[in-house]
Motif scaffolding. Sequence first.
Motif, PDB file in Angstrom:
ATOM      1  N   ILE A  21      53.249  43.792  37.555  1.00 32.11           N
ATOM      2  CA  ILE A  21      53.061  44.957  38.095  1.00 32.11           C
ATOM      3  C   ILE A  21      54.322  46.156  36.813  1.00 32.11           C
ATOM      4  O   ILE A  21      54.119  46.679  36.633  1.00 32.11           O
ATOM      5  CB  ILE A  21      53.310  45.365  39.531  1.00 32.11           C
ATOM      6  CG1 ILE A  21      51.833  45.224  40.039  1.00 32.11           C
ATOM      7  CG2 ILE A  21      52.931  46.794  40.313  1.00 32.11           C
ATOM      8  CD1 ILE A  21      51.787  45.479  41.756  1.00 32.11           C
ATOM      9  N   ARG A  22      55.245  45.649  37.241  1.00 34.10           N
ATOM     10  CA  ARG A  22      56.684  45.623  36.424  1.00 34.10           C
ATOM     11  C   ARG A  22      56.152  46.388  35.074  1.00 34.10           C
ATOM     12  O   ARG A  22      56.495  47.135  34.016  1.00 34.10           O
ATOM     13  CB  ARG A  22      57.615  45.015  36.872  1.00 34.10           C
ATOM     14  CG  ARG A  22      59.209  45.364  36.285  1.00 34.10           C
ATOM     15  CD  ARG A  22      60.029  44.837  35.695  1.00 34.10           C
ATOM     16  NE  ARG A  22      59.978  43.740  34.988  1.00 34.10           N
ATOM     17  CZ  ARG A  22      59.672  43.273  33.862  1.00 34.10           C
ATOM     18  NH1 ARG A  22      60.599  44.346  33.570  1.00 34.10           N
ATOM     19  NH2 ARG A  22      59.617  42.480  33.769  1.00 34.10           N
ATOM     20  N   ALA A  23      55.487  44.790  34.096  1.00 30.04           N
ATOM     21  CA  ALA A  23      55.422  44.763  32.535  1.00 30.04           C
ATOM     22  C   ALA A  23      54.561  45.708  32.715  1.00 30.04           C
ATOM     23  O   ALA A  23      53.887  45.423  31.298  1.00 30.04           O
ATOM     24  CB  ALA A  23      55.263  43.350  33.031  1.00 30.04           C
ATOM     25  N   TYR A  24      53.075  45.256  33.048  1.00 29.89           N
ATOM     26  CA  TYR A  24      51.641  45.627  32.813  1.00 29.89           C
ATOM     27  C   TYR A  24      51.050  46.866  33.702  1.00 29.89           C
ATOM     28  O   TYR A  24      50.096  47.819  33.384  1.00 29.89           O
ATOM     29  CB  TYR A  24      50.987  45.074  32.994  1.00 29.89           C
ATOM     30  CG  TYR A  24      51.174  43.487  32.260  1.00 29.89           C
ATOM     31  CD1 TYR A  24      50.691  43.231  30.974  1.00 29.89           C
ATOM     32  CD2 TYR A  24      51.452  41.901  32.612  1.00 29.89           C
ATOM     33  CE1 TYR A  24      50.442  42.337  30.038  1.00 29.89           C
ATOM     34  CE2 TYR A  24      51.803  41.371  32.382  1.00 29.89           C
ATOM     35  CZ  TYR A  24      51.568  41.478  30.613  1.00 29.89           C
ATOM     36  OH  TYR A  24      51.407  39.955  30.237  1.00 29.89           O
ATOM     37  N   ALA A  25      52.419  47.907  33.822  1.00 32.93           N
ATOM     38  CA  ALA A  25      51.676  49.232  34.575  1.00 32.93           C
ATOM     39  C   ALA A  25      50.873  50.072  34.207  1.00 32.93           C
ATOM     40  O   ALA A  25      52.203  50.254  33.010  1.00 32.93           O
ATOM     41  CB  ALA A  25      53.113  49.422  35.530  1.00 32.93           C
ATOM     42  N   PRO A  26      50.232  50.610  34.349  1.00 29.21           N
ATOM     43  CA  PRO A  26      49.673  50.791  35.656  1.00 29.21           C
ATOM     44  C   PRO A  26      48.638  50.080  35.112  1.00 29.21           C
ATOM     45  O   PRO A  26      47.948  49.527  33.975  1.00 29.21           O
ATOM     46  CB  PRO A  26      48.272  52.349  35.901  1.00 29.21           C
ATOM     47  CG  PRO A  26      49.243  52.542  33.638  1.00 29.21           C
ATOM     48  CD  PRO A  26      49.821  51.888  33.340  1.00 29.21           C
ATOM     49  N   ILE A  27      48.492  49.384  36.605  1.00 30.19           N
ATOM     50  CA  ILE A  27      47.526  48.052  36.345  1.00 30.19           C
ATOM     51  C   ILE A  27      46.443  48.103  37.957  1.00 30.19           C
ATOM     52  O   ILE A  27      46.901  48.084  38.120  1.00 30.19           O
ATOM     53  CB  ILE A  27      48.792  46.562  36.051  1.00 30.19           C
ATOM     54  CG1 ILE A  27      47.289  46.066  36.028  1.00 30.19           C
ATOM     55  CG2 ILE A  27      49.311  46.487  37.516  1.00 30.19           C
ATOM     56  CD1 ILE A  27      48.249  44.072  35.506  1.00 30.19           C
ATOM     57  N   SER A  28      45.383  47.505  37.462  1.00 32.91           N
ATOM     58  CA  SER A  28      44.230  46.934  38.832  1.00 32.91           C
ATOM     59  C   SER A  28      44.739  45.987  38.983  1.00 32.91           C
ATOM     60  O   SER A  28      45.097  44.718  38.754  1.00 32.91           O
ATOM     61  CB  SER A  28      43.093  47.997  38.149  1.00 32.91           C
ATOM     62  OG  SER A  28      42.676  46.099  37.496  1.00 32.91           O
ATOM     63  N   ARG A  29      43.774  45.463  40.416  1.00 34.46           N
ATOM     64  CA  ARG A  29      43.854  44.376  40.935  1.00 34.46           C
ATOM     65  C   ARG A  29      43.136  43.304  40.702  1.00 34.46           C
ATOM     66  O   ARG A  29      43.845  42.035  40.417  1.00 34.46           O
ATOM     67  CB  ARG A  29      43.854  44.763  42.297  1.00 34.46           C
ATOM     68  CG  ARG A  29      44.828  45.371  43.549  1.00 34.46           C
ATOM     69  CD  ARG A  29      43.798  46.228  44.510  1.00 34.46           C
ATOM     70  NE  ARG A  29      44.509  46.675  45.794  1.00 34.46           N
ATOM     71  CZ  ARG A  29      44.992  47.922  45.257  1.00 34.46           C
ATOM     72  NH1 ARG A  29      44.418  48.676  44.694  1.00 34.46           N
ATOM     73  NH2 ARG A  29      45.879  48.139  46.274  1.00 34.46           N
ATOM     74  N   THR A  30      42.211  44.247  39.597  1.00 32.50           N
ATOM     75  CA  THR A  30      41.230  42.753  39.275  1.00 32.50           C
ATOM     76  C   THR A  30      41.969  42.379  37.300  1.00 32.50           C
ATOM     77  O   THR A  30      42.046  41.028  37.376  1.00 32.50           O
ATOM     78  CB  THR A  30      39.803  43.591  38.571  1.00 32.50           C
ATOM     79  OG1 THR A  30      39.514  45.097  39.026  1.00 32.50           O
ATOM     80  CG2 THR A  30      39.060  42.757  37.994  1.00 32.50           C
ATOM     81  N   GLU A  31      42.896  43.780  37.141  1.00 32.04           N
ATOM     82  CA  GLU A  31      43.317  43.214  35.389  1.00 32.04           C
ATOM     83  C   GLU A  31      44.469  42.050  36.166  1.00 32.04           C
ATOM     84  O   GLU A  31      45.221  41.016  35.909  1.00 32.04           O
ATOM     85  CB  GLU A  31      44.144  43.876  35.098  1.00 32.04           C
ATOM     86  CG  GLU A  31      42.949  45.280  34.491  1.00 32.04           C
ATOM     87  CD  GLU A  31      44.362  45.806  33.724  1.00 32.04           C
ATOM     88  OE1 GLU A  31      44.070  46.350  32.945  1.00 32.04           O
ATOM     89  OE2 GLU A  31      44.013  47.248  34.250  1.00 32.04           O
ATOM     90  N   LEU A  32      45.395  42.214  37.828  1.00 30.81           N
ATOM     91  CA  LEU A  32      46.420  41.710  38.136  1.00 30.81           C
ATOM     92  C   LEU A  32      46.154  39.503  38.395  1.00 30.81           C
ATOM     93  O   LEU A  32      46.552  38.632  38.149  1.00 30.81           O
ATOM     94  CB  LEU A  32      46.945  41.925  39.389  1.00 30.81           C
ATOM     95  CG  LEU A  32      47.809  42.900  39.852  1.00 30.81           C
ATOM     96  CD1 LEU A  32      48.368  43.560  40.070  1.00 30.81           C
ATOM     97  CD2 LEU A  32      49.515  41.705  38.462  1.00 30.81           C
ATOM     98  N   LYS A  33      44.524  39.883  38.901  1.00 34.85           N
ATOM     99  CA  LYS A  33      44.002  39.025  39.661  1.00 34.85           C
ATOM    100  C   LYS A  33      43.856  38.483  38.202  1.00 34.85           C
ATOM    101  O   LYS A  33      43.856  36.800  37.777  1.00 34.85           O
ATOM    102  CB  LYS A  33      42.089  38.850  39.866  1.00 34.85           C
ATOM    103  CG  LYS A  33      41.625  37.581  40.156  1.00 34.85           C
ATOM    104  CD  LYS A  33      40.236  37.810  41.036  1.00 34.85           C
ATOM    105  CE  LYS A  33      39.364  36.473  40.950  1.00 34.85           C
ATOM    106  NZ  LYS A  33      38.625  36.416  39.528  1.00 34.85           N
ATOM    107  N   LYS A  34      43.005  38.299  36.682  1.00 39.80           N
ATOM    108  CA  LYS A  34      43.299  37.711  35.760  1.00 39.80           C
ATOM    109  C   LYS A  34      43.633  37.110  35.188  1.00 39.80           C
ATOM    110  O   LYS A  34      44.404  36.601  34.249  1.00 39.80           O
ATOM    111  CB  LYS A  34      42.227  38.682  34.616  1.00 39.80           C
ATOM    112  CG  LYS A  34      40.696  38.226  34.345  1.00 39.80           C
ATOM    113  CD  LYS A  34      40.530  39.701  33.224  1.00 39.80           C
ATOM    114  CE  LYS A  34      39.533  40.539  34.181  1.00 39.80           C
ATOM    115  NZ  LYS A  34      39.673  41.450  32.644  1.00 39.80           N
ATOM    116  N   LEU A  35      45.497  37.912  35.206  1.00 43.94           N
ATOM    117  CA  LEU A  35      46.749  37.775  34.932  1.00 43.94           C
ATOM    118  C   LEU A  35      47.463  36.393  35.742  1.00 43.94           C
ATOM    119  O   LEU A  35      48.166  35.596  35.521  1.00 43.94           O
ATOM    120  CB  LEU A  35      48.190  38.888  34.453  1.00 43.94           C
ATOM    121  CG  LEU A  35      47.222  39.688  33.657  1.00 43.94           C
ATOM    122  CD1 LEU A  35      48.277  40.861  33.507  1.00 43.94           C
ATOM    123  CD2 LEU A  35      48.074  39.007  31.993  1.00 43.94           C
TER     124      LEU A  35
END
Length: 399
Positions: A21-35
């Motif tokens: 979240i720090r590195a890619y913000a603003p980020i969605s939960r779906t993107e978090l799932k991928k990463l």
Amino acid sequence: MQPMDRRLMREINQNMLLNLIRAYAPISRTELKKLSGLSLGTIVGITAALIEQQLVREVGVAESTGGRKAGLLEIAPGGGYVIGIDLREQLIAGTVLNLHGIVVYEDTWPAPLRNNATQAIGLIAAGVEQFIERSRVAREKVIGLGCGISGPVNVQEGVSVDSWILDWHNVELGKPLAEALDMPVFVDNAVNCLASYEKLYGHGRRFHDFLLVTLGRGLGMAVVIRDDLFRGAQGLGAEFGHIPFEVDGRLCECGNRGCLEAYIADHGIVTTYHELCADPVVVKAGEANIADINELYRRAKEGGRCAARAFELTGERLGTGLATLVNLFNPQCIILNGGEEHRIDLLLEPMHAALEKRIFSQLGRDLSMIVEQETTPINWARGAGCLVLRDFFSSPVNA
Ligand SMILES: [Zn+2]
């Protein structure tokens, strides 16, 4: 799975998500799932807890692929604060950083630290308590203290091994400060602190492998390899300033002869000036202080040939030293930090010329050279605060 393992696993996942979240913000939960490779259920659970703890917040929405709105997440800057301090001979510089690494409060205060290791813990702890009070940041929101100091540091034990600038040797800081302040304390070499800032929030974000070289009172370096600080077997490595530069050369503060620092640091420039032309107005070599180097700089700028030659020769020597680094490390980038007195401009041209001449083969072909002319004690303290943030955003697996 044992409950302990589950807790550790959750902690690892939580820190990984915080870091993403720090590195890619603003980020969605779906993107978090991928990463992250975690399941959406795990992510929803952990992010809900992080929002509850006010460490993460929702910032707007993005169209998701199915046309549904997806909430975007970022680190909540005010969810916690870290303190960074930089220890000097006669003063402490302090910063309070929020979770975005932004300075929300800064101050310097006098503290007679040089040659005064016995009173150091009391002086530092009292100073930090008052500093936190002045900052008006809630004490319970302070996550930890980062402490930067010149010279080699045993990071695991929090011990200043040798600080010639403070005349400290084997001074334990980490544990007694953590006890006195009742918070986690991280101690590291000041240049490693600056590099931690560069890696998290500065120029270093773009690079996996970079070197940070600092000029001024000494000649420092931090080495980042594959996104992590390189420390060597004993954790004391990367002393660029003390590589032997000349056999039987000048006496260095560390006790050896011919170290590069004795030629490049401020007092080295003054010594060079003395070697080039005896001038009784500027004090004796080896006793130089900041006034002398400023005076030399002024003279060089005003066309004084001897003073200008001293800076030119220093630039050549620096470039030669940097070529050694490039040939050893083949870094993507060197960040050159010009110290606090803005004198680096006089070194740059001869430095680049020497560097180009001495780089081996094609090692310098894709090298980025970033020059930062302005540094303040507050920048160093901000770096120290990043020791805490680095820990906060790192996975316990790597700790
Ligand atoms: Zn030395």
